[in-house]
Design an enzyme around this catalytic site. Structure first.
Site, short mmCIF file in Angstrom:
data_model
loop_
_atom_site.label_atom_id
_atom_site.label_comp_id
_atom_site.label_asym_id
_atom_site.label_seq_id
_atom_site.Cartn_x
_atom_site.Cartn_y
_atom_site.Cartn_z
CE LYS A 193 -20.80 -15.48 -10.49
NZ LYS A 193 -20.40 -15.33 -9.15
CE LYS A 230 -31.12 -10.06 -10.61
NZ LYS A 230 -30.28 -9.58 -9.68
CE LYS A 250 -28.13 -13.74 -3.52
NZ LYS A 250 -28.64 -12.69 -4.18
N GLY A 281 -21.32 -11.92 -3.68
CA GLY A 281 -21.35 -11.14 -2.90
C GLY A 281 -22.94 -11.43 -2.60
CG ASP A 282 -27.46 -10.96 -1.65
OD1 ASP A 282 -27.69 -10.07 -2.54
OD2 ASP A 282 -28.36 -10.46 -0.59
CB THR A 308 -25.38 -3.58 -8.13
OG1 THR A 308 -24.09 -4.98 -8.53
CG2 THR A 308 -26.37 -4.15 -7.83
CG ASN A 327 -21.58 -3.63 -3.79
OD1 ASN A 327 -22.11 -3.49 -4.06
ND2 ASN A 327 -20.64 -2.62 -3.28
CB SER A 373 -19.98 -11.33 -10.86
OG SER A 373 -19.86 -11.51 -9.77
P1 NDP Z 1 -25.45 -4.25 1.48
O1 NDP Z 1 -25.42 -5.27 2.14
O2 NDP Z 1 -24.06 -3.58 1.28
O3 NDP Z 1 -26.56 -3.47 2.22
C1 NDP Z 1 -27.69 -3.35 2.35
C2 NDP Z 1 -28.38 -2.10 3.03
O4 NDP Z 1 -30.29 -2.65 2.84
C3 NDP Z 1 -28.15 -1.67 4.14
O5 NDP Z 1 -27.95 -0.57 4.20
C4 NDP Z 1 -28.93 -2.66 5.18
O6 NDP Z 1 -28.82 -1.77 6.11
C5 NDP Z 1 -30.39 -2.12 4.65
N1 NDP Z 1 -31.11 -3.36 4.78
C6 NDP Z 1 -31.27 -4.78 4.61
N2 NDP Z 1 -32.00 -4.94 4.72
C7 NDP Z 1 -32.85 -4.39 5.30
C8 NDP Z 1 -34.20 -4.35 5.89
N3 NDP Z 1 -34.81 -5.80 5.94
N4 NDP Z 1 -34.49 -3.74 6.08
C9 NDP Z 1 -34.41 -2.15 5.96
N5 NDP Z 1 -33.00 -2.09 5.37
C10 NDP Z 1 -32.56 -3.07 5.28
O7 NDP Z 1 -26.29 -4.99 0.35
P2 NDP Z 1 -26.05 -4.80 -1.07
O8 NDP Z 1 -25.87 -3.44 -1.01
O9 NDP Z 1 -25.37 -5.57 -2.02
O10 NDP Z 1 -27.22 -5.37 -1.32
C11 NDP Z 1 -28.63 -4.78 -1.25
C12 NDP Z 1 -29.45 -5.06 -2.80
O11 NDP Z 1 -29.44 -5.31 -3.77
C13 NDP Z 1 -30.48 -6.11 -2.21
O12 NDP Z 1 -31.23 -6.67 -2.33
C14 NDP Z 1 -29.09 -6.97 -2.66
O13 NDP Z 1 -29.94 -8.42 -3.14
C15 NDP Z 1 -29.32 -6.75 -3.75
N6 NDP Z 1 -28.20 -6.62 -5.24
C16 NDP Z 1 -27.04 -6.66 -4.58
C17 NDP Z 1 -25.75 -6.72 -5.53
C18 NDP Z 1 -24.83 -6.73 -4.96
O14 NDP Z 1 -23.79 -6.78 -5.92
N7 NDP Z 1 -24.27 -6.67 -4.18
C19 NDP Z 1 -26.07 -7.51 -7.47
C20 NDP Z 1 -27.94 -7.59 -7.26
C21 NDP Z 1 -28.34 -7.01 -6.56
P3 NDP Z 1 -28.22 -2.73 7.76
O15 NDP Z 1 -26.71 -2.26 7.27
O16 NDP Z 1 -29.52 -1.30 8.82
O17 NDP Z 1 -28.31 -4.00 7.31
#
Ligand code: NDP
Length: 464
Positions: free
Chosen positions: A101, A125, A137, A176-177, A220, A251, A396
């Protein structure tokens, strides 16, 4: 390549060090994977000492080797009828305590190292969530940014045409991620259904009308704030009135802002990969609704926030700087919620100097190893990602339960379960850190607590 000393002849310290060297030698050019493994293995030392049976069973070599890695070609046509080719991945890291997962990430930076680190973290986790889920993943170096809906759909259909061979509701359940939200999950699910002729809970993060769970989009971010509240309770404090710096604007960040507001805190920053905004007046619910529309519907850039709300300041990313000015904004709490290694040691130093007393990691591995060490040494409240952001995968898991039972729980019911799971995770990490001699060190607590359950399951299931 060196091999591990026969377990009875190696001290625990030698054994852990040697496995780290083996991981490095066997996985060259994978710095993120090395980083994630080193952090976990280093924390496991006291547990390995107390449980010699793990060393005898070569448990560390086994948990650092994925059960399966799938890498595949993803060809698709763009809107100009030109063929495009991306690379797809699924890392099935561990099925010791349940089916694989973990999310799918679509981002140009995606490679084997990043997905292996994410899959490795996911194992511990998921173990902490109290639910029966293994770790995995996947994703692709495909960049959804600037693509039309049709291009995203054609890519997702091609990606799923291969991935469907490897996943299933009792085998591997992606979610998603970064870069994979409701739109992408919809296209992926549609193609899975068409190819397999089954309507099942093979993906989570689905839309409410066809098998999704209430609170999954929020989970999250909400969870990371619930975790912060639990950490603060141990010092007799609350979030009320505290200024919070938050990175990202996707997100996780959006729902972190929302839950911070629920607890009376004042969120003051958001970012994307081009820069960050600082709003000294605070990001209110109305401003958050505007950001959600900007990012989720109009797919715009965070810079536009400062054009719209005149008191806010926008700072573009300056790649020549060796620190991120976002982490230099004075605040009491920080919620890194964008991506890995977004806090380097200089950032950590700035945060500590400017009064940050709490860090709750919404993103996965947002702090470099040295920055993590600085937070622990400074004895601030530090919630590591695998504990603080586990609310997403926990919900999830709740979506999977609802799919299996063919029913839907109310918003309140899911939120209540999520909240209770986060409270349990915090308690487990806190108590494990005390039990292993480092009270307050939730990094150690999370790694040992997550590991023990997986390692015991592996011992009981034999050498598989
Ligand atoms: P989204 O795609 O919804 O948002 C990602 C955000 O981070 C965007 O604002 C993006 O900017 C920015 N970002 C991504 N890559 C970079 C980078 N290399 N440098 C600077 N800014 C960056 O993703 P999520 O919110 O879902 O995920 C964010 C983090 O949370 C990740 O690390 C993910 O693994 C973690 N996470 C997410 C979960 C979930 O349920 N969604 C669960 C657990 C952890 P831009 O739009 O410019 O790319």
């Amino acid at each position: 390549m060196s091999t591990v000393l026969n377990p009875p002849h190696a001290s625990t310290a030698e054994y852990v060090d040697q496995v780290m060297q083996i991981v490095k030698a066997k996985n060259p050019g994978e710095p993120e994977f090395h980083q994630a493994v080193f952090e976990v293995l280093d924390c496991l030392r006291p547990a390995m000492k107390r449980h010699p049976e793990y060393q005898e069973a070569k448990m560390l070599e086994r948990i650092t080797e994925p059960e399966r890695v799938v890498m595949f070609r993803v060809p698709w046509f763009d809107d100009k009828s030109q063929p495009q080719v991306n690379r797809g991945f699924r890392i099935e890291m561990s099925s010791a305590i349940g089916p694989y997962k973990g999310g799918l990430r679509f981002h140009p930076s995606v490679n084997l190292s990043i997905l292996k680190f994410l899959a490795f973290e996911q194992v511990f986790k998921n173990s902490l969530t109290t639910l029966p889920m293994g770790g995995g993943k996947g994703g692709s170096d495909f960049d959804p940014k600037g693509k039309s809906d049709n291009e995203v759909m054609r890519f997702c259909q091609s990606f799923m045409s291969e991935l469907q061979r490897h996943i299933g509701p009792d085998t591997d359940i992606p979610a998603g991620d970064i870069g994979v939200g409701g739109r992408e999950i919809g296209y992926l699910f549609g193609q899975y259904k068409r190819l397999r002729n089954e309507f099942s809970g093979v993906l989570t993060g689905k839309s409410m009308d066809w098998g999704g769970s209430l609170i999954r989009p929020e989970a999250t971010g909400y969870g990371s704030v619930y975790f912060a509240v639990e950490m603060l309770k141990t010092r007799g404090e609350t979030l009320e009135g505290k200024e919070c710096i938050i990175s990202g604007s996707g997100n996780v960040s959006q729902y972190t802002v929302e839950k911070c507001l629920d607890f009376g805190a004042k969120p003051i920053t958001l970012s994307d990969s081009d820069g960050f905004i600082y709003d000294p007046e605070g990001i209110s619910r109305e401003k958050l609704a505007w950001v959600m529309d900007l990012k989720n519907n109009r797919r715009g850039r965070i810079k536009e926030y400062a054009d719209k709300f005149k008191k806010a300041m926008y700072t573009p990313i300056d790649r020549k700087l060796d620190y991120n000015p976002l982490w230099n904004v004075p605040a009491q709490c920080a919620f890194p919620s964008a991506t890995q290694n977004e806090i380097n040691p200089k950032d950590a130093k700035n945060m500590l100097k400017n009064g940050v007393k709490l860090v709750s990691e919404g993103a996965n591995m947002p702090s470099a190893l040295e920055a993590t060490k600085m937070f622990i040494d400074a004895k601030i409240l530090y919630g590591p990602a695998k504990a603080a952001n586990a609310g997403g995968v926990a919900t999830s898991g709740l979506e999977m339960s609802q799919n299996s039972m063919r029913l839907s729980w109310t918003r309140e019911e899911v939120d209540d379960r999520l909240h209770k799971i986060i409270i349990a995770i915090h308690k487990n990490c806190f108590e494990t850190a005390e039990k292993y001699g480092q009270p307050g060190n939730l990094v150690l607590g999370a790694n040992i607590a997550g590991f023990l359950k997986v390692a015991n399951a592996m011992l009981e299931q034999g050498l598989v």
